[in-house]
Design a protein around this motif. Structure first.
Motif, mmCIF file in Angstrom:
data_model
loop_
_atom_site.group_PDB
_atom_site.id
_atom_site.type_symbol
_atom_site.label_atom_id
_atom_site.label_comp_id
_atom_site.label_asym_id
_atom_site.label_seq_id
_atom_site.Cartn_x
_atom_site.Cartn_y
_atom_site.Cartn_z
ATOM 1 N N ILE A 60 -7.528 6.378 4.921
ATOM 2 C CA ILE A 60 -7.506 7.522 4.018
ATOM 3 C C ILE A 60 -7.152 7.059 2.602
ATOM 4 N N GLY A 61 -6.416 5.952 2.494
ATOM 5 C CA GLY A 61 -6.035 5.406 1.199
ATOM 6 C C GLY A 61 -7.027 4.423 0.599
ATOM 7 N N VAL A 62 -8.135 4.176 1.288
ATOM 8 C CA VAL A 62 -9.169 3.266 0.776
ATOM 9 C C VAL A 62 -10.196 4.097 -0.001
ATOM 10 N N PRO A 63 -10.577 3.654 -1.208
ATOM 11 C CA PRO A 63 -11.551 4.422 -1.997
ATOM 12 C C PRO A 63 -12.849 4.687 -1.208
ATOM 13 N N GLU A 64 -13.346 5.916 -1.328
ATOM 14 C CA GLU A 64 -14.519 6.351 -0.570
ATOM 15 C C GLU A 64 -15.746 5.494 -0.856
ATOM 16 N N ASP A 65 -15.917 5.058 -2.109
ATOM 17 C CA ASP A 65 -17.103 4.258 -2.436
ATOM 18 C C ASP A 65 -17.115 2.935 -1.672
ATOM 19 N N ILE A 66 -15.947 2.407 -1.352
ATOM 20 C CA ILE A 66 -15.877 1.175 -0.559
ATOM 21 C C ILE A 66 -16.190 1.487 0.910
ATOM 22 N N LEU A 67 -15.639 2.588 1.406
ATOM 23 C CA LEU A 67 -15.862 2.968 2.806
ATOM 24 C C LEU A 67 -17.331 3.268 3.101
ATOM 25 N N THR A 68 -18.059 3.771 2.121
ATOM 26 C CA THR A 68 -19.444 4.177 2.351
ATOM 27 C C THR A 68 -20.461 3.145 1.881
ATOM 28 N N SER A 69 -20.009 2.065 1.281
ATOM 29 C CA SER A 69 -20.912 1.045 0.751
ATOM 30 C C SER A 69 -21.602 0.262 1.874
ATOM 31 N N GLU A 70 -22.885 0.002 1.695
ATOM 32 C CA GLU A 70 -23.653 -0.802 2.658
ATOM 33 C C GLU A 70 -23.244 -2.275 2.576
ATOM 34 N N ASN A 71 -23.095 -2.770 1.366
ATOM 35 C CA ASN A 71 -22.707 -4.161 1.128
ATOM 36 C C ASN A 71 -21.454 -4.168 0.270
#
Length: 173
Positions: free
Chosen positions: A52-63
């Motif tokens: 929950i504390g990890v930025p969403e753009d990192i969690l959803t990134s393909e690479n």
């Protein structure tokens, strides 16, 4: 509620429920008493709260870059603020589950590089069950394995997984 939120953030439907149920059954199989097994069940429901504390753009990134990969790994150190609801009596179990579930038997895991008997039991169970669940679940980046192949994969990595735990899992799935 927190388990559902974690599943939504990580885009892993029913992951918290699936992991918790197997951890509970595994704890009983390994001789834990009912209270300990239930505490492990609850801790397994929220072991990935740090995501929950990890930025969403990192969690959803393909690479992801190396720095982003390190941020993802750091989810184990971001869980504590989300676990304040846990009664003090059980907080260590929840903390151990959240922090140490990526430790390997040979010390090559993270975040602390602890090994074997130094890894808390709840973390060992989650590590095995989470890996097993990942192997038998559909993911964009890999083919799905059947249960037997998944267990064989875990058994082939004694440096990573407690083999007693893997064999116990094999007997219940």
């Amino acid at each position: 509620e927190l388990g559902s939120k974690i599943d939504a953030v990580t885009n892993r439907k029913n992951n918290s429920k699936n992991i918790s149920e197997l951890v509970y059954k595994l704890a009983l199989k390994l001789g834990c008493n009912q209270n300990t097994a239930m505490a492990y069940f609850c801790a397994a429901m929220v072991y990935d709260a740090g995501f929950i504390g990890v930025p969403e753009d990192i969690l959803t990134s393909e690479n992801i870059s190396e720095d982003e990969r390190l941020t993802m790994q750091d989810h184990v150190n971001r869980a504590e603020p989300f676990l304040n609801f846990v009664p003090e009596t059980y907080r260590k179990i929840f903390f151990d589950a959240a922090v140490y579930h990526h430790e390997n038997e040979d010390g090559s895991g993270y975040p602390s590089g602890i090994k074997s008997d130094s890894i808390p039991q709840v973390a060992k169970l989650i590590h095995v069950v989470e890996s097993y669940n990942s192997l038998i679940s559909r993911r964009n980046y890999k083919a799905i394995k059947d249960k037997e192949s998944a267990i064989e994969d875990l058994l082939s990595k004694p440096n990573m997984y407690d083999q007693t735990v893997v064999k116990a899992l094999d007997s219940i799935v």
